[in-house]
Motif scaffolding. Sequence first.
Motif, PDB file in Angstrom:
ATOM      1  N   SER A 183       0.822  -1.207   0.000  1.00  0.00           N
ATOM      2  CA  SER A 183       0.000   0.000   0.000  1.00  0.00           C
ATOM      3  C   SER A 183       0.855   1.256   0.000  1.00  0.00           C
ATOM      4  CB  SER A 183      -0.937  -0.007   1.214  1.00  0.00           C
ATOM      5  OG  SER A 183      -1.879  -1.065   1.117  1.00  0.00           O
ATOM      6  N   ALA A 184       2.063   1.181   0.549  1.00  0.00           N
ATOM      7  CA  ALA A 184       2.969   2.330   0.526  1.00  0.00           C
ATOM      8  C   ALA A 184       3.657   2.461  -0.824  1.00  0.00           C
ATOM      9  CB  ALA A 184       4.003   2.197   1.635  1.00  0.00           C
ATOM     10  N   VAL A 185       4.016   1.326  -1.430  1.00  0.00           N
ATOM     11  CA  VAL A 185       4.692   1.350  -2.725  1.00  0.00           C
ATOM     12  C   VAL A 185       3.716   1.731  -3.839  1.00  0.00           C
ATOM     13  CG1 VAL A 185       5.918  -0.081  -4.429  1.00  0.00           C
ATOM     14  CG2 VAL A 185       6.423  -0.333  -1.992  1.00  0.00           C
ATOM     15  N   VAL A 186       2.498   1.191  -3.773  1.00  0.00           N
ATOM     16  CA  VAL A 186       1.465   1.456  -4.784  1.00  0.00           C
ATOM     17  C   VAL A 186       0.247   2.037  -4.049  1.00  0.00           C
ATOM     18  CG1 VAL A 186       0.215   0.511  -6.750  1.00  0.00           C
ATOM     19  CG2 VAL A 186       2.324  -0.582  -5.991  1.00  0.00           C
ATOM     20  N   PRO A 187       0.302   3.302  -3.680  1.00  0.00           N
ATOM     21  CA  PRO A 187      -0.773   3.863  -2.844  1.00  0.00           C
ATOM     22  C   PRO A 187      -2.101   4.006  -3.597  1.00  0.00           C
ATOM     23  CG  PRO A 187       0.763   5.581  -3.526  1.00  0.00           C
ATOM     24  CD  PRO A 187       1.354   4.268  -3.981  1.00  0.00           C
ATOM     25  N   ASP A 188      -3.151   3.965  -2.808  1.00  0.00           N
ATOM     26  CA  ASP A 188      -4.510   4.224  -3.304  1.00  0.00           C
ATOM     27  C   ASP A 188      -4.959   3.206  -4.353  1.00  0.00           C
ATOM     28  OD1 ASP A 188      -4.624   6.552  -1.697  1.00  0.00           O
ATOM     29  OD2 ASP A 188      -3.536   7.661  -3.241  1.00  0.00           O
ATOM     30  N   ARG A 189      -4.431   1.996  -4.267  1.00  0.00           N
ATOM     31  CA  ARG A 189      -4.874   0.941  -5.179  1.00  0.00           C
ATOM     32  C   ARG A 189      -5.183  -0.318  -4.370  1.00  0.00           C
ATOM     33  NH1 ARG A 189      -0.219   1.328  -9.840  1.00  0.00           N
ATOM     34  NH2 ARG A 189      -0.399   3.561 -10.242  1.00  0.00           N
ATOM     35  N   LYS A 190      -6.212  -1.014  -4.805  1.00  0.00           N
ATOM     36  CA  LYS A 190      -6.519  -2.285  -4.163  1.00  0.00           C
ATOM     37  C   LYS A 190      -5.558  -3.365  -4.646  1.00  0.00           C
ATOM     38  CE  LYS A 190     -11.333  -1.418  -2.985  1.00  0.00           C
ATOM     39  NZ  LYS A 190     -12.706  -2.001  -2.929  1.00  0.00           N
ATOM     40  N   ILE A 191      -5.636  -4.534  -4.017  1.00  0.00           N
ATOM     41  CA  ILE A 191      -4.628  -5.577  -4.233  1.00  0.00           C
ATOM     42  C   ILE A 191      -5.309  -6.911  -4.512  1.00  0.00           C
ATOM     43  CG2 ILE A 191      -2.699  -6.824  -3.163  1.00  0.00           C
ATOM     44  CD1 ILE A 191      -2.404  -4.284  -1.315  1.00  0.00           C
ATOM     45  N   HIS A 192      -4.848  -7.595  -5.553  1.00  0.00           N
ATOM     46  CA  HIS A 192      -5.234  -8.984  -5.771  1.00  0.00           C
ATOM     47  C   HIS A 192      -4.354  -9.862  -4.872  1.00  0.00           C
ATOM     48  CE1 HIS A 192      -7.687  -8.046  -9.262  1.00  0.00           C
ATOM     49  NE2 HIS A 192      -6.667  -7.441  -9.865  1.00  0.00           N
ATOM     50  N   ALA A 193      -4.948 -10.694  -4.057  1.00  0.00           N
ATOM     51  CA  ALA A 193      -4.176 -11.554  -3.156  1.00  0.00           C
ATOM     52  C   ALA A 193      -4.363 -13.012  -3.539  1.00  0.00           C
ATOM     53  CB  ALA A 193      -4.593 -11.336  -1.706  1.00  0.00           C
ATOM     54  N   LEU A 194      -3.267 -13.750  -3.575  1.00  0.00           N
ATOM     55  CA  LEU A 194      -3.280 -15.184  -3.889  1.00  0.00           C
ATOM     56  C   LEU A 194      -2.638 -15.946  -2.743  1.00  0.00           C
ATOM     57  CD1 LEU A 194      -2.176 -16.992  -7.154  1.00  0.00           C
ATOM     58  CD2 LEU A 194      -1.067 -17.549  -4.999  1.00  0.00           C
ATOM     59  N   GLY A 195      -3.274 -17.038  -2.319  1.00  0.00           N
ATOM     60  CA  GLY A 195      -2.714 -17.890  -1.279  1.00  0.00           C
ATOM     61  C   GLY A 195      -2.713 -19.343  -1.706  1.00  0.00           C
ATOM     62  N   TYR A 196      -1.613 -20.026  -1.426  1.00  0.00           N
ATOM     63  CA  TYR A 196      -1.440 -21.415  -1.838  1.00  0.00           C
ATOM     64  C   TYR A 196      -1.358 -22.312  -0.613  1.00  0.00           C
ATOM     65  CZ  TYR A 196       0.884 -25.415  -4.168  1.00  0.00           C
ATOM     66  OH  TYR A 196       1.226 -26.661  -4.638  1.00  0.00           O
ATOM     67  N   CYS A 197      -2.171 -23.376  -0.604  1.00  0.00           N
ATOM     68  CA  CYS A 197      -2.141 -24.383   0.467  1.00  0.00           C
ATOM     69  C   CYS A 197      -2.403 -23.695   1.814  1.00  0.00           C
ATOM     70  CB  CYS A 197      -0.816 -25.139   0.425  1.00  0.00           C
ATOM     71  SG  CYS A 197      -0.690 -26.535   1.564  1.00  0.00           S
ATOM     72  N   ILE A 198      -1.555 -23.908   2.787  1.00  0.00           N
ATOM     73  CA  ILE A 198      -1.754 -23.284   4.097  1.00  0.00           C
ATOM     74  C   ILE A 198      -1.668 -21.764   3.995  1.00  0.00           C
ATOM     75  CG2 ILE A 198       0.678 -23.505   4.736  1.00  0.00           C
ATOM     76  CD1 ILE A 198      -0.136 -23.919   7.587  1.00  0.00           C
ATOM     77  N   GLY A 199      -0.913 -21.282   2.989  1.00  0.00           N
ATOM     78  CA  GLY A 199      -0.884 -19.842   2.744  1.00  0.00           C
ATOM     79  C   GLY A 199      -2.248 -19.328   2.340  1.00  0.00           C
ATOM     80  N   GLY A 200      -3.017 -20.151   1.619  1.00  0.00           N
ATOM     81  CA  GLY A 200      -4.379 -19.786   1.267  1.00  0.00           C
ATOM     82  C   GLY A 200      -5.297 -19.766   2.470  1.00  0.00           C
ATOM     83  N   THR A 201      -5.103 -20.706   3.385  1.00  0.00           N
ATOM     84  CA  THR A 201      -5.890 -20.711   4.617  1.00  0.00           C
ATOM     85  C   THR A 201      -5.593 -19.467   5.440  1.00  0.00           C
ATOM     86  OG1 THR A 201      -5.832 -23.140   4.647  1.00  0.00           O
ATOM     87  CG2 THR A 201      -6.442 -22.029   6.688  1.00  0.00           C
ATOM     88  N   PHE A 202      -4.296 -19.134   5.569  1.00  0.00           N
ATOM     89  CA  PHE A 202      -3.928 -17.920   6.303  1.00  0.00           C
ATOM     90  C   PHE A 202      -4.474 -16.666   5.621  1.00  0.00           C
ATOM     91  CE2 PHE A 202       0.145 -19.824   8.370  1.00  0.00           C
ATOM     92  CZ  PHE A 202      -0.653 -20.574   9.216  1.00  0.00           C
ATOM     93  N   LEU A 203      -4.462 -16.655   4.286  1.00  0.00           N
ATOM     94  CA  LEU A 203      -5.003 -15.510   3.557  1.00  0.00           C
ATOM     95  C   LEU A 203      -6.506 -15.386   3.801  1.00  0.00           C
ATOM     96  CD1 LEU A 203      -4.869 -13.188   1.529  1.00  0.00           C
ATOM     97  CD2 LEU A 203      -5.058 -14.889  -0.311  1.00  0.00           C
ATOM     98  N   THR A 204      -7.218 -16.497   3.859  1.00  0.00           N
ATOM     99  CA  THR A 204      -8.653 -16.470   4.125  1.00  0.00           C
ATOM    100  C   THR A 204      -8.925 -15.890   5.510  1.00  0.00           C
ATOM    101  OG1 THR A 204      -8.893 -18.450   2.752  1.00  0.00           O
ATOM    102  CG2 THR A 204     -10.752 -17.849   4.136  1.00  0.00           C
ATOM    103  N   ILE A 205      -8.103 -16.263   6.484  1.00  0.00           N
ATOM    104  CA  ILE A 205      -8.241 -15.705   7.836  1.00  0.00           C
ATOM    105  C   ILE A 205      -8.027 -14.193   7.804  1.00  0.00           C
ATOM    106  CG2 ILE A 205      -7.160 -15.636  10.124  1.00  0.00           C
ATOM    107  CD1 ILE A 205      -6.598 -18.652   9.780  1.00  0.00           C
ATOM    108  N   ALA A 206      -6.952 -13.773   7.118  1.00  0.00           N
ATOM    109  CA  ALA A 206      -6.658 -12.341   7.035  1.00  0.00           C
ATOM    110  C   ALA A 206      -7.771 -11.592   6.310  1.00  0.00           C
ATOM    111  CB  ALA A 206      -5.321 -12.123   6.330  1.00  0.00           C
ATOM    112  N   ALA A 207      -8.275 -12.161   5.213  1.00  0.00           N
ATOM    113  CA  ALA A 207      -9.335 -11.504   4.437  1.00  0.00           C
ATOM    114  C   ALA A 207     -10.616 -11.371   5.258  1.00  0.00           C
ATOM    115  CB  ALA A 207      -9.594 -12.290   3.162  1.00  0.00           C
ATOM    116  N   SER A 208     -10.928 -12.405   6.041  1.00  0.00           N
ATOM    117  CA  SER A 208     -12.132 -12.352   6.884  1.00  0.00           C
ATOM    118  C   SER A 208     -11.996 -11.280   7.955  1.00  0.00           C
ATOM    119  CB  SER A 208     -12.373 -13.721   7.525  1.00  0.00           C
ATOM    120  OG  SER A 208     -12.576 -14.721   6.557  1.00  0.00           O
ATOM    121  N   ALA A 209     -10.816 -11.208   8.573  1.00  0.00           N
ATOM    122  CA  ALA A 209     -10.593 -10.195   9.603  1.00  0.00           C
ATOM    123  C   ALA A 209     -10.630  -8.792   9.006  1.00  0.00           C
ATOM    124  CB  ALA A 209      -9.256 -10.449  10.301  1.00  0.00           C
TER     125      ALA A 209
END
Length: 577
Positions: free
Chosen positions: A296-322
């Motif tokens: 967000s600091a490098v590319v300000p004022d833009r949304k982000i596509h997030a990809l998570g793989y395996c357990i990284g995807g589970t952690f990303l789902t937790i982060a996205a929900s929060a």
Amino acid sequence: MENTMKSSEAFSNIDRMVHAWAGRFNMGVPPAALMLAYLDWLVHLGTSPGKQAELLDNMQRNMQRLMLYASHSADPNAEPVIKPLPQDTRFNGAEWQKWPFNLYYQNFLMTEQWWHYATTGIPGVSRHNEDFLYFAARQLLDMVSPSNYVATNPEVLKATTLEGGANLVKGTSNFIEDWQRNIQGQKPAGAEKFKVGKNVAVTPGKVIYRNRLIELIQYSPTTDKVFAEPVLIVPACIMKYYILDLSPQNSLVKYLVDNGHTVFLISWKNPGAQDRDLGMEDYRTLGIMAALDVISAVVPDRKIHALGYCIGGTFLTIAASAMARDGDDRLQSVTLLAAQTDFTEAGELMLFIDESQVNYLEDIMWNQGYLDTKQMAGAFQLLRSNDLIWSRIINEYLLGHAEQLNDLMAWNADGTRLPYRMHSEYLRTLFLNNDLFEGRFKVGDRPIVLSDIRAPIFAVATSKDHVAPWRSVHKLMLPVDTDVTFVLTSGGHNSGIVSEPGHANRSYQISTRYSTDKYVDPDIWQAVTPVQKGSWWPTWQAWLAAHSSGKVEPPSIGSEGHYPAIAAAPGTYVLQQ
């Protein structure tokens, strides 16, 4: 009181040390788990005379069928009594259809079938114990398969005759080399051909941020214009990130960059004993949220596509929900690759996860501060023992064929560890309690729910996944209240994801369930969704493009400012052993 507590802890530590020592020899499976499953089966079978009579009748009929088959098994046109399961390729060769080898494998398959009947369908046995005992029986039976021995394997005998025994000499040499490498903690032969930063993980980029848990890599653009929304990749912390940046021809990172995406990627630290207290919340805050703040600091004022793989995807789902719960709307989309949110149908991996086994595993991790890669690899190998253990023994040690490693196989030998606290929390809150899927998982002091996510989701599952079975991945459709594009691709947990365009024999099924659509169960979905040939990568990239807001000038990389370059990609954390 204080002295009593210290004394109790001291006695508990004795138990932990004993369990940790024993775990070095039994791959982390507690004897109690196997004994409880065996006693559950034995007691219920002992009080089920009907089942006993059925098994005795089945044994007698099998003996009669086998004797009848034996009487004409020398006839090359003899029809086998029983055929192997589709995934069992041990006896497919023409040599196995000749006497006496056809008799050997028919006897083995009938014995295997009988033990399946004997260990399943016993009234009163718990489902977990039944599955565990059948799994254990199958492992023991696989050990005595006629394909595993020189005298009863016609393909090995033929090779031995033609080569004058040279295959066994080469096989012995292969065994000795593997044994030496194993006890010395070295990687398999051939892995040295693939060097991180030399011929794998070579997509140009810079490490622009580092903390005690991650390095964040920003990759160099290769196009004049890029899509406005950058992509953050959250790989699994159970493996090194470069499965997504293997050789240039099969690198997902390079594919994204070459198609005009600004890509950032988390490279997890390989934790040691000093990192034992890193927990799941640290992986969210020091990992995903820290990376999002930097982007967000490098590319300000833009949304982000997030990809998570395996357990990284589970952690990303937790982060996205929060984030959704707390009003943080920085995610433009969420892509999940072979990632579970529901853990009640996690396949045979659940055989290694119950209260007894988790407690035992925690004691092992308590002693060393982490879960070692070899302890994880052993369980995964048992899940596919025919493919990963016995077929290798036959090919390398009996036939004398040295395995030629490719980049994916070399990566698979480059393992990582998991810290004690994080892995314990992961097993208990997700696998044992299923807290995330059922709305009990807490971030901060409040629970999160998956239905809060509003960003569109692209979920990929693989048809032969033994880590995250595709029907389990598909259950994401139940709780979420946003558009979900679901893909089922051919291949396994890793090979199905590394599925670059041009990869032979690849296919996939895809459909989008909009938030207003009714739920369709996975079996019906698979039956009605058309199969498409080729890689799913172009379809996903087109989906990303469709969910982006046009193209802009690429952001600077590693320039002086908030986040100057620290090191060239692939960084330092990925090199940690």
